[in-house]
Design a protein around this motif. Structure first.
Motif, mmCIF file in Angstrom:
data_model
loop_
_atom_site.group_PDB
_atom_site.id
_atom_site.type_symbol
_atom_site.label_atom_id
_atom_site.label_comp_id
_atom_site.label_asym_id
_atom_site.label_seq_id
_atom_site.Cartn_x
_atom_site.Cartn_y
_atom_site.Cartn_z
ATOM 1 N N GLU A 180 -3.796 0.648 -5.522
ATOM 2 C CA GLU A 180 -3.455 0.190 -4.531
ATOM 3 C C GLU A 180 -3.567 -0.951 -4.156
ATOM 4 O O GLU A 180 -3.027 -1.373 -3.395
ATOM 5 C CB GLU A 180 -3.659 1.270 -3.284
ATOM 6 N N ARG A 181 -5.793 -1.141 -4.630
ATOM 7 C CA ARG A 181 -5.871 -2.213 -3.997
ATOM 8 C C ARG A 181 -6.144 -2.910 -4.913
ATOM 9 O O ARG A 181 -7.159 -3.840 -5.545
ATOM 10 C CB ARG A 181 -7.669 -1.556 -3.795
ATOM 11 N N GLY A 182 -4.983 -3.030 -6.300
ATOM 12 C CA GLY A 182 -4.927 -3.567 -6.757
ATOM 13 C C GLY A 182 -6.467 -3.747 -8.209
ATOM 14 O O GLY A 182 -6.219 -4.237 -8.873
ATOM 15 N N VAL A 183 -6.962 -2.467 -8.433
ATOM 16 C CA VAL A 183 -8.283 -2.676 -9.418
ATOM 17 C C VAL A 183 -7.538 -1.918 -10.712
ATOM 18 O O VAL A 183 -6.092 -1.160 -10.543
ATOM 19 C CB VAL A 183 -9.254 -1.196 -8.993
ATOM 20 N N CYS A 184 -7.960 -2.495 -11.612
ATOM 21 C CA CYS A 184 -7.586 -1.751 -13.454
ATOM 22 C C CYS A 184 -8.208 -0.264 -13.763
ATOM 23 O O CYS A 184 -9.365 -0.332 -13.192
ATOM 24 C CB CYS A 184 -7.962 -2.655 -14.223
ATOM 25 N N VAL A 185 -7.656 0.730 -13.530
ATOM 26 C CA VAL A 185 -7.954 2.008 -13.541
ATOM 27 C C VAL A 185 -7.505 2.229 -15.500
ATOM 28 O O VAL A 185 -6.938 2.551 -15.852
ATOM 29 C CB VAL A 185 -7.847 3.013 -12.740
ATOM 30 N N LEU A 186 -8.776 2.664 -16.369
ATOM 31 C CA LEU A 186 -8.320 3.276 -17.523
ATOM 32 C C LEU A 186 -9.698 4.565 -17.675
ATOM 33 O O LEU A 186 -10.258 4.717 -16.922
ATOM 34 C CB LEU A 186 -9.227 2.228 -18.334
ATOM 35 N N PHE A 187 -8.707 5.652 -17.646
ATOM 36 C CA PHE A 187 -9.535 7.045 -18.226
ATOM 37 C C PHE A 187 -8.685 7.559 -18.463
ATOM 38 O O PHE A 187 -7.446 7.339 -19.435
ATOM 39 C CB PHE A 187 -9.136 7.870 -16.522
#
Length: 243
Positions: A180-187
């Motif tokens: 929601e904060r516009g972060v790129c999340v890779l997991f």
């Protein structure tokens, strides 16, 4: 944004990554899914700048992981599969120390720490030494430590491994907040329900190659399967279990 372009990496005779290319975009959760030995952790370690690829280019926000390591390190928050903490330091002190390593200080640093303690519901352990913490408590501190500089790109290797049900639910909600904060999340994860519930995009890896990619619905349509688990098994061409 994170980008892999034609990445090759071998360890002796073992090919860990064989021409892997993908994009992970800002404001999206991208999941790496694959069996043991697929190359997921190797891909993340290249992004951590812990190891270098043999060929190809990996970038974070346009900065090369090999040639511009410091710029990359400023832009990533990483939770590797080993959550080493300093046992004699409290949760707050562990987080503060890593914030200082990133050049933070004063009210900015303390404000970031307080925000993370609130977001991760850590008030009861904030000022306790981490020695003797449960797995869930240790993971929370490690997450806060990784995010104290407010990175634009977050890399998580099995973030809910060893967590109980309430802690797992809290971690998933926190990952959604990052999106929601516009972060790129890779997991990476081996839990199918987790991938289906969280991911905007899924990258399926097998034997060092990217064998499928897309949204959960797209993967099911591509493989002609009704469930994500069946789509995954079809994509990797094997009945072996997940890693």
């Amino acid at each position: 944004m994170i980008a892999f372009d034609g990445i090759h990496k071998s360890f002796g005779d073992v090919v860990a990554l064989d021409g892997v290319s993908f994009r992970a975009e800002d404001g999206k959760i991208t999941g790496l899914l694959g069996p043991n030995g697929a190359g997921k952790t190797t891909a993340l370690r290249i992004l951590y700048t812990v190891i270098d690829q043999d060929s190809g280019t990996a970038t974070v926000d346009g900065f090369d992981t090999h040639r511009e390591r410091q710029q990359v390190q400023k832009r990533i928050g990483a939770l590797p599969d080993a959550h080493g903490l300093y046992p004699r330091l409290s949760s707050r002190e562990n987080i503060r120390y890593f914030g200082q390593l990133h050049g933070l200080s004063g009210s900015e640093l303390e404000g970031n720490i307080d925000e993370l303690i609130g977001l991760l519901d850590m008030a009861d352990i904030a000022d306790r030494r981490t020695e003797g913490f449960s797995t869930g408590q240790r993971v929370k501190v490690a997450i806060a430590r990784a995010l104290v500089q407010k990175p634009q790109n977050v890399l998580l290797d099995e973030p809910t491994s060893g967590l109980d049900v309430p802690s797992t639910r809290a971690m998933r909600e926190f990952i959604r907040r990052l999106r929601e904060r516009g972060v790129c999340v890779l997991f990476s994860s081996h839990i199918m329900q987790e991938v289906a519930a969280l991911c905007d995009e899924i990258l399926v890896m097998s034997r060092g190659r990217l064998v499928a990619g897309g949204t959960p619905d797209e993967l099911q349509r591509q493989t002609g399967k009704e469930t994500l688990e069946d789509a995954f098994v079809t994509a990797i061409g094997s009945e072996e279990g997940l890693s």
